[in-house]
Scaffold this motif. Structure first.
Motif, mmCIF file in Angstrom:
data_model
loop_
_atom_site.group_PDB
_atom_site.id
_atom_site.type_symbol
_atom_site.label_atom_id
_atom_site.label_comp_id
_atom_site.label_asym_id
_atom_site.label_seq_id
_atom_site.Cartn_x
_atom_site.Cartn_y
_atom_site.Cartn_z
ATOM 1 N N CYS A 50 0.825 -1.208 0.000
ATOM 2 C CA CYS A 50 0.000 0.000 0.000
ATOM 3 C C CYS A 50 0.864 1.264 0.000
ATOM 4 C CB CYS A 50 -0.949 0.005 1.202
ATOM 5 S SG CYS A 50 -2.235 -1.256 1.118
ATOM 6 N N ARG A 51 2.014 1.208 0.670
ATOM 7 C CA ARG A 51 2.951 2.348 0.629
ATOM 8 C C ARG A 51 3.535 2.503 -0.771
ATOM 9 N NH1 ARG A 51 6.822 3.000 5.745
ATOM 10 N NH2 ARG A 51 8.205 3.375 4.019
ATOM 11 N N LEU A 52 3.904 1.386 -1.389
ATOM 12 C CA LEU A 52 4.490 1.440 -2.730
ATOM 13 C C LEU A 52 3.508 1.970 -3.774
ATOM 14 C CD1 LEU A 52 6.528 -1.871 -2.704
ATOM 15 C CD2 LEU A 52 7.458 0.459 -2.734
ATOM 16 N N LEU A 108 10.137 6.128 -6.876
ATOM 17 C CA LEU A 108 10.446 5.477 -5.598
ATOM 18 C C LEU A 108 11.914 5.681 -5.231
ATOM 19 C CD1 LEU A 108 9.858 3.610 -3.184
ATOM 20 C CD2 LEU A 108 10.261 1.671 -4.730
ATOM 21 N N HIS A 109 12.797 5.508 -6.194
ATOM 22 C CA HIS A 109 14.232 5.677 -5.941
ATOM 23 C C HIS A 109 14.538 7.117 -5.535
ATOM 24 C CE1 HIS A 109 18.514 6.234 -6.916
ATOM 25 N NE2 HIS A 109 18.604 5.016 -6.392
ATOM 26 N N LYS A 110 13.947 8.075 -6.201
ATOM 27 C CA LYS A 110 14.142 9.494 -5.881
ATOM 28 C C LYS A 110 13.683 9.768 -4.449
ATOM 29 C CE LYS A 110 12.888 14.107 -7.607
ATOM 30 N NZ LYS A 110 12.228 14.709 -6.485
ATOM 31 N N GLN A 122 0.455 11.769 10.684
ATOM 32 C CA GLN A 122 1.622 12.201 9.921
ATOM 33 C C GLN A 122 2.754 11.197 10.137
ATOM 34 O OE1 GLN A 122 1.940 14.970 7.854
ATOM 35 N NE2 GLN A 122 3.865 14.001 7.323
ATOM 36 N N ALA A 123 3.332 10.703 9.068
ATOM 37 C CA ALA A 123 4.451 9.767 9.178
ATOM 38 C C ALA A 123 5.693 10.508 9.671
ATOM 39 C CB ALA A 123 4.733 9.121 7.825
ATOM 40 N N LYS A 124 6.497 9.834 10.467
ATOM 41 C CA LYS A 124 7.741 10.425 10.978
ATOM 42 C C LYS A 124 8.857 10.284 9.949
ATOM 43 C CE LYS A 124 6.989 9.709 15.910
ATOM 44 N NZ LYS A 124 7.550 9.104 17.116
ATOM 45 N N TYR A 125 9.876 11.101 10.126
ATOM 46 C CA TYR A 125 11.118 11.036 9.346
ATOM 47 C C TYR A 125 10.889 11.144 7.844
ATOM 48 C CZ TYR A 125 12.692 9.340 13.855
ATOM 49 O OH TYR A 125 12.941 9.217 15.190
ATOM 50 N N LYS A 126 9.889 11.939 7.474
ATOM 51 C CA LYS A 126 9.564 12.179 6.067
ATOM 52 C C LYS A 126 9.208 10.910 5.300
ATOM 53 C CE LYS A 126 12.158 16.467 5.664
ATOM 54 N NZ LYS A 126 13.169 17.203 4.918
ATOM 55 N N HIS A 127 8.780 9.890 6.032
ATOM 56 C CA HIS A 127 8.277 8.696 5.356
ATOM 57 C C HIS A 127 6.938 9.031 4.720
ATOM 58 C CE1 HIS A 127 10.715 5.132 5.734
ATOM 59 N NE2 HIS A 127 11.094 5.534 6.937
ATOM 60 N N ILE A 128 6.466 8.151 3.899
ATOM 61 C CA ILE A 128 5.176 8.338 3.253
ATOM 62 C C ILE A 128 4.220 7.276 3.788
ATOM 63 C CG2 ILE A 128 5.728 6.908 1.243
ATOM 64 C CD1 ILE A 128 4.263 9.166 -0.382
ATOM 65 N N ASN A 129 3.008 7.697 4.091
ATOM 66 C CA ASN A 129 2.013 6.763 4.597
ATOM 67 C C ASN A 129 1.519 5.854 3.473
ATOM 68 O OD1 ASN A 129 1.907 7.492 7.312
ATOM 69 N ND2 ASN A 129 0.424 9.114 6.937
#
Length: 146
Positions: free
Chosen positions: A29-31, A40-42, A124-131
């Motif tokens: 789901c994150r992908l 994704l790599h960026k 809000q996701a931590k460390y600039k992760h994406i939900n």
């Protein structure tokens, strides 16, 4: 072995062609947030030095299913068992639907049965992760092209 995009893998999961555990469903789901491998790599390169958070899902048993609680969810315990030694088991007499109606801060995977999972995240996701995209394994709505 077969290569599948995240949406294709979720579709195969829904049709019961394949099975993967809830953490992998969450990651698929994150992908689905990314339209290409390059995107994704960026993203991963840009946030690589931000940090990571160690967490362990905590299982909440309800009469009609289970909820894997994740950090930030209002029901997630203050002192989770990161090692598995305490074997914390949480249970409730409330149905999953009632817990979902009552709640406000969600970071959870709802498990109705082995092939029916749903991801709910509104923190809000931590460390600039994406939900992850919030989705249910019995419906589809995603735009990833990975």
């Amino acid at each position: 072995l077969q290569w599948s995009s995240p949406p294709e893998a979720i579709e195969r999961f829904k049709s019961q062609e394949i099975w993967f555990p809830p953490p992998q469903f969450y990651e698929f789901c994150r992908l689905c947030n990314f339209s290409s491998l390059r995107e994704l790599h960026k993203f991963s390169s840009e946030r690589a030095l931000e940090g990571c958070e160690r967490w362990m899902p905590v299982m909440l048993s309800a009469p009609n299913g289970f909820i894997q609680l994740l950090p930030g969810d209002e029901l997630y315990p203050e002192d989770p068992d990161f090692t598995g030694e305490k074997k914390i088991t949480m249970s409730t007499d409330k149905k999953v639907e009632d817990l979902m109606k009552e709640g406000g801060k969600f970071h959870r995977i709802v498990i109705k049965n082995i092939n029916n999972l749903a991801v709910y995240v509104n923190i809000q996701a931590k460390y600039k992760h994406i939900n992850p995209l919030m989705m249910n394994s019995d419906s589809s709505d995603y735009n990833s092209k990975l």
